[in-house]
Design a protein around this motif. Structure first.
Motif, mmCIF file in Angstrom:
data_model
loop_
_atom_site.group_PDB
_atom_site.id
_atom_site.type_symbol
_atom_site.label_atom_id
_atom_site.label_comp_id
_atom_site.label_asym_id
_atom_site.label_seq_id
_atom_site.Cartn_x
_atom_site.Cartn_y
_atom_site.Cartn_z
ATOM 1 N N ASP A 173 0.739 -1.189 0.066
ATOM 2 C CA ASP A 173 0.237 -0.046 0.075
ATOM 3 C C ASP A 173 0.864 1.240 0.002
ATOM 4 O OD1 ASP A 173 0.831 -0.633 2.690
ATOM 5 O OD2 ASP A 173 -0.708 0.449 3.475
ATOM 6 N N LEU A 174 2.237 1.172 -0.227
ATOM 7 C CA LEU A 174 2.863 2.399 -0.477
ATOM 8 C C LEU A 174 3.824 2.512 -1.872
ATOM 9 C CD1 LEU A 174 5.140 2.628 3.159
ATOM 10 C CD2 LEU A 174 2.859 3.729 2.328
ATOM 11 N N GLY A 175 3.244 1.511 -2.776
ATOM 12 C CA GLY A 175 3.596 1.611 -4.038
ATOM 13 C C GLY A 175 3.122 2.640 -4.984
ATOM 14 N N ARG A 176 3.894 2.948 -6.037
ATOM 15 C CA ARG A 176 3.471 4.017 -6.716
ATOM 16 C C ARG A 176 2.187 3.781 -7.399
ATOM 17 N NH1 ARG A 176 6.219 8.318 -8.085
ATOM 18 N NH2 ARG A 176 5.333 9.681 -9.973
ATOM 19 N N GLN A 177 1.650 2.832 -7.416
ATOM 20 C CA GLN A 177 0.212 2.587 -8.086
ATOM 21 C C GLN A 177 -0.668 2.866 -7.279
ATOM 22 O OE1 GLN A 177 -0.616 -1.145 -9.795
ATOM 23 N NE2 GLN A 177 1.434 -1.638 -10.716
ATOM 24 N N VAL A 178 -0.566 2.726 -5.800
ATOM 25 C CA VAL A 178 -1.469 3.329 -4.758
ATOM 26 C C VAL A 178 -1.174 4.688 -4.920
ATOM 27 C CG1 VAL A 178 -2.044 3.350 -2.366
ATOM 28 C CG2 VAL A 178 -1.184 1.240 -3.285
ATOM 29 N N GLY A 179 -0.102 5.399 -5.064
ATOM 30 C CA GLY A 179 -0.099 6.756 -5.020
ATOM 31 C C GLY A 179 -0.667 7.273 -6.078
ATOM 32 N N VAL A 180 -0.770 6.957 -7.382
ATOM 33 C CA VAL A 180 -1.378 7.429 -8.598
ATOM 34 C C VAL A 180 -2.817 7.251 -8.263
ATOM 35 C CG1 VAL A 180 -1.955 6.914 -11.064
ATOM 36 C CG2 VAL A 180 0.413 6.687 -10.298
ATOM 37 N N LEU A 181 -3.452 6.012 -7.490
ATOM 38 C CA LEU A 181 -4.775 5.929 -7.280
ATOM 39 C C LEU A 181 -5.140 7.177 -6.264
ATOM 40 C CD1 LEU A 181 -7.404 4.339 -7.797
ATOM 41 C CD2 LEU A 181 -6.698 3.145 -5.820
ATOM 42 N N TRP A 183 -3.925 9.893 -5.668
ATOM 43 C CA TRP A 183 -3.753 11.086 -6.352
ATOM 44 C C TRP A 183 -4.744 11.471 -7.246
ATOM 45 C CZ3 TRP A 183 -3.728 11.874 -11.755
ATOM 46 C CH2 TRP A 183 -3.456 13.090 -12.214
ATOM 47 N N ALA A 184 -5.414 10.308 -7.993
ATOM 48 C CA ALA A 184 -6.486 10.660 -8.928
ATOM 49 C C ALA A 184 -7.776 10.816 -7.937
ATOM 50 C CB ALA A 184 -6.861 9.194 -9.356
ATOM 51 N N PHE A 185 -8.252 10.139 -6.899
ATOM 52 C CA PHE A 185 -9.157 10.455 -6.220
ATOM 53 C C PHE A 185 -9.120 11.999 -5.371
ATOM 54 C CE2 PHE A 185 -10.169 6.182 -5.994
ATOM 55 C CZ PHE A 185 -11.619 6.139 -5.822
ATOM 56 N N LEU A 186 -7.959 12.478 -5.295
ATOM 57 C CA LEU A 186 -7.751 13.895 -4.486
ATOM 58 C C LEU A 186 -7.875 14.879 -5.511
ATOM 59 C CD1 LEU A 186 -4.458 13.285 -2.232
ATOM 60 C CD2 LEU A 186 -6.873 13.788 -1.661
ATOM 61 N N ASN A 187 -7.825 14.322 -6.988
ATOM 62 C CA ASN A 187 -7.968 15.344 -7.806
ATOM 63 C C ASN A 187 -9.263 15.223 -8.600
ATOM 64 O OD1 ASN A 187 -5.449 17.040 -8.400
ATOM 65 N ND2 ASN A 187 -4.657 15.028 -7.739
ATOM 66 N N ASN A 188 -10.178 14.389 -7.953
ATOM 67 C CA ASN A 188 -11.505 14.009 -8.518
ATOM 68 C C ASN A 188 -11.517 13.230 -10.321
ATOM 69 O OD1 ASN A 188 -12.654 15.219 -6.349
ATOM 70 N ND2 ASN A 188 -12.533 17.302 -7.249
ATOM 71 N N THR A 189 -10.609 12.619 -10.218
ATOM 72 C CA THR A 189 -10.403 12.002 -11.297
ATOM 73 C C THR A 189 -11.575 10.886 -11.461
ATOM 74 O OG1 THR A 189 -8.087 12.420 -11.745
ATOM 75 C CG2 THR A 189 -8.763 10.515 -13.077
ATOM 76 N N GLY A 206 -9.803 -0.077 -10.553
ATOM 77 C CA GLY A 206 -8.783 -0.460 -11.912
ATOM 78 C C GLY A 206 -9.074 0.708 -12.733
ATOM 79 N N LEU A 207 -10.333 0.996 -13.182
ATOM 80 C CA LEU A 207 -10.757 1.950 -14.334
ATOM 81 C C LEU A 207 -10.326 3.205 -14.028
ATOM 82 C CD1 LEU A 207 -14.124 0.682 -15.147
ATOM 83 C CD2 LEU A 207 -12.119 0.187 -16.444
ATOM 84 N N ILE A 208 -10.241 3.716 -12.683
ATOM 85 C CA ILE A 208 -9.753 4.932 -12.594
ATOM 86 C C ILE A 208 -8.329 4.937 -12.399
ATOM 87 C CG2 ILE A 208 -9.488 6.609 -10.362
ATOM 88 C CD1 ILE A 208 -12.543 5.254 -9.470
ATOM 89 N N TYR A 209 -7.603 4.012 -12.053
ATOM 90 C CA TYR A 209 -6.186 4.086 -12.035
ATOM 91 C C TYR A 209 -5.680 4.013 -13.710
ATOM 92 C CZ TYR A 209 -1.324 2.354 -12.332
ATOM 93 O OH TYR A 209 -0.033 2.229 -12.358
ATOM 94 N N ALA A 210 -6.319 3.453 -14.704
ATOM 95 C CA ALA A 210 -6.147 3.393 -15.936
ATOM 96 C C ALA A 210 -5.985 4.776 -16.381
ATOM 97 C CB ALA A 210 -6.764 2.427 -16.416
ATOM 98 N N ARG A 211 -7.201 5.424 -16.045
ATOM 99 C CA ARG A 211 -7.517 6.727 -16.421
ATOM 100 C C ARG A 211 -6.443 7.903 -15.934
ATOM 101 N NH1 ARG A 211 -8.433 10.623 -20.000
ATOM 102 N NH2 ARG A 211 -9.487 12.414 -19.079
#
Length: 632
Positions: A173-181, A183-189, A206-211
């Motif tokens: 839960d500290l990997g970059r993939q989690v960081g991207v996810l 970030w996506a939620f914090l920026n309303n992606t 998964g769809l949010i992460y891909a976006r």
């Protein structure tokens, strides 16, 4: 049984070699490894190639050595061996007394029942099996499911062999993939990716992460924002770190719905953030700093970094730059740092303990625990393993070797020896690998694969059993579908890359889970229709057909197959054995009437054989994690 027979033959062979004055050129171990089952039953039940191995040392032809040995063997000392023969160009073939063997196998399986095939190899020692370890940003795709199923069967094999098994699922839960996810939620992606009705949360993630990955690809300058998010995650004790943990836990809960469906349990969820923020890493760092093999670099490429020095180790001689960074110059520990701490903790080599809390009660009625920073308590029984098996893809071979070497350089040679990497090749699309970033797992995620298999299973059940209630049809189809997917993922060698072929997953004929499930259902049906319980008190000469002899010989091998599959970490060996037993049963059923046998003694003997087949198949499928439907 087979182990005992082999042991007696090996002892006799060694006695003969001693009497002939050949003991200096052969050992008990060599005699054991030379004794194998020949490919053709006409060549005996067991065959030794030892004459070939000692031919050069004795300066004699293998055929002449074999003849001398056979002349000295007294079959009276080998209860189940009827005769011993020499076969050109120098094999020593042992032929069992078919009727005595049948009598022995029948009594053994009836006596042991569900315990037939259980071994005491582990002597109650603990083995930790870590598997699954999916980044909490997406659903499991079929490749992840291969990892989980392999780990689950390896755990079952070890439990069956007398080990105390602890199954762990590491959550990065500290990997970059989690960081991207995050970030996506914090920026309303996430608002750009509507969650449709009945969509599982991990699928939506998964769809949010891909976006989000696509946005970062289009605007690389945004990566700095992800770096900032990750810095908060790594520090902990702030709103972003807490939010990250919340999102990850929600995803893991959704992931576990899939693994539960696939009959995969765990004992403990281990979170990287808990390792990073506990004193485990600090204690590990102190150990590393005391070793001359781990240094703070003051110049060169790794200036300011804390580095593991591997250049003097033969395992890394072919590496252009064998050393591994443990702590970056920024002061941030790498994955390797936490992996070392985690591995030491698994072996119980750290004084610091983790804190835990219950997560839920699983389908097998066992409580799943998780490491936790709050609302937690100490539990001394976790970890402290004798052996650790990490089920991780082949692309991690270097990192796993680096981990093993790090443990050894710290002075834990026994623990390094018992650090096992179960490497496996992945499941591929026709042209490319599954990728969370690209989002090409859609349609091939584990739930979708099981669902598509379920549809095909439902169609087949509806054809075979049109009059049963609708709910029962669906329940049967679910059991068959999960069995089909699990078996397909187990039956391939871990060295093989699986090219995803949906037709092969759902094919109910041939080497498939449903074929074996149907064999058990058929055996049960025969026994039920007989109207009486089979008994081991049979006349073994009534099972004289070659198909019946083949089945007895195959059932005899079951414990040895389990031992081999467990020791070599090759679940496909058990899968292949199970399919072959079902296949032999089918050939027997087609040619040898059971309930319609002409003689009562023949009927009783064949019913006993059907019971042996049913029990052995059930025991094998239990280890493979495949349920048997009540009807098909």
């Amino acid at each position: 049984m087979l182990k005992e027979i082999r042991g007696k033959i090996i002892d006799i062979l060694y006695e003969v070699f001693q009497s002939l004055g050949f003991e200096k050129v052969v050992s008990i171990e060599e005699l054991g490894s030379s004794l194998e089952q020949p490919p053709d039953p006409k060549l005996g039940n067991l065959s030794s190639s030892i004459a070939f191995r000692v031919s050069k040392s004795l300066k004699q032809k293998p055929i002449d050595i074999a003849r001398q040995v056979v002349e000295q063997i007294k079959t009276s000392k080998l209860p189940l061996v009827e005769r011993v023969e020499v076969a050109a160009p120098g094999y020593i073939n042992f032929y069992f007394d078919d009727f005595k063997l049948t009598e022995t196998v029948v009594k053994e399986v009836f006596k042991e029942g569900k315990n037939y095939g259980r071994l005491a190899l582990g002597n109650g020692e603990k083995v930790v099996v870590e598997h699954t370890a999916v980044n909490p940003t997406k659903p499991l795709h079929i490749g992840h499911l291969r990892n989980a199923v392999l780990g689950d069967v390896v755990a079952n094999l070890h439990e069956n062999c007398g080990w105390k098994v602890e199954i762990q699922n590491f959550i990065d839960d500290l990997g970059r993939q989690v960081g991207v996810l995050v970030w996506a939620f914090l920026n309303n992606t996430h608002l750009e990716v509507p969650r449709e009705k009945d969509t599982k949360l991990d699928f939506w993630y998964g769809l949010i992460y891909a976006r989000a990955a696509q946005l970062l690809k289009e605007k690389p300058e945004l990566e700095k924002e992800v770096d900032e998010v990750m810095s908060y995650m790594e520090k902990g004790g702030n709103e972003i770190a807490n939010y990250s943990r919340h999102l990850s836990e929600m995803c893991v809960e959704s992931n576990l719905e899939t693994t539960t469906r696939a009959n995969i349990p765990y004992n403990l969820l281990v979170w990287e953030s808990d390792i990073a923020r506990s004193k485990i890493w600090k204690e590990t760092l102190k150990k590393l700093e005391k070793s001359e093999n781990f240094v703070w670099e003051t110049e060169g490429e790794y200036k300011g970094c804390f580095v593991a020095k591997f250049s003097h180790l033969k395992e890394f001689k072919d590496k252009k730059n064998p050393d591994k960074v443990i702590i970056r110059s920024s002061g941030v520990p790498t994955y390797m740092a936490h992996d070392i701490a985690y591995q030491l903790w698994k072996f119980g080599k750290l004084r610091t303990r983790m804190k835990y809390r219950p997560w839920n009660t699983q389908f097998n009625k066992q409580v799943l625990w998780t490491t936790a920073p709050t609302l937690s308590k100490d539990r001394a029984e976790f970890a402290k393993a004798k052996k650790v098996i990490n089920v991780i893809g082949y692309e991690q071979e270097y990192l796993q070797q680096a981990l093993k070497s790090s443990i050894k350089l710290l002075g834990y040679e026994e623990e390094a020896k018992n650090s096992v990497h179960l490497s496996y090749k992945h499941v591929k699309l026709a042209e490319e690998r599954f990728s969370g970033r690209e989002g090409n797992w859609v349609g091939f995620h584990a739930d979708a694969v099981i669902n598509q298999t379920l549809i095909r299973a439902y169609i087949q059940v509806s054809k075979n059993l049109p009059d049963i209630p609708e709910l029962e049809k669906r329940e049967l189809a679910e059991i068959i579908a999960v069995g089909a997917v699990r078996f397909w993922l187990i039956k391939f060698s871990t060295e093989q890359t699986i090219i995803f072929d949906f037709d092969k997953v759902t094919n109910f004929d041939g080497e498939t889970g449903p074929y074996i499930q149907y064999a058990v259902v058929r055996a049960k049906s025969i026994l039920e229709k007989a109207g009486k319980k089979p008994t081991p008190n049979i006349k073994s000469e009534k099972l004289s057909d070659q198909r019946e002899k083949t089945l007895i010989q195959h059932i005899l091998q079951f414990p040895e197959i389990i031992k081999t599959a467990a020791e070599q970490l090759k679940p496909h060996i058990l899968a292949e054995y199970t399919y072959q037993l079902a296949l032999h049963f089918s050939k027997f059923y087609e040619s040898q009437p059971v309930l319609a046998a002409e003689e009562e003694e023949t009927k009783n003997a064949r019913l006993a054989l059907v019971y042996l087949i049913k029990q052995t198949l059930e025991n094998a499928l239990k280890i493979l994690g495949i349920q048997v439907p009540p009807k098909m």
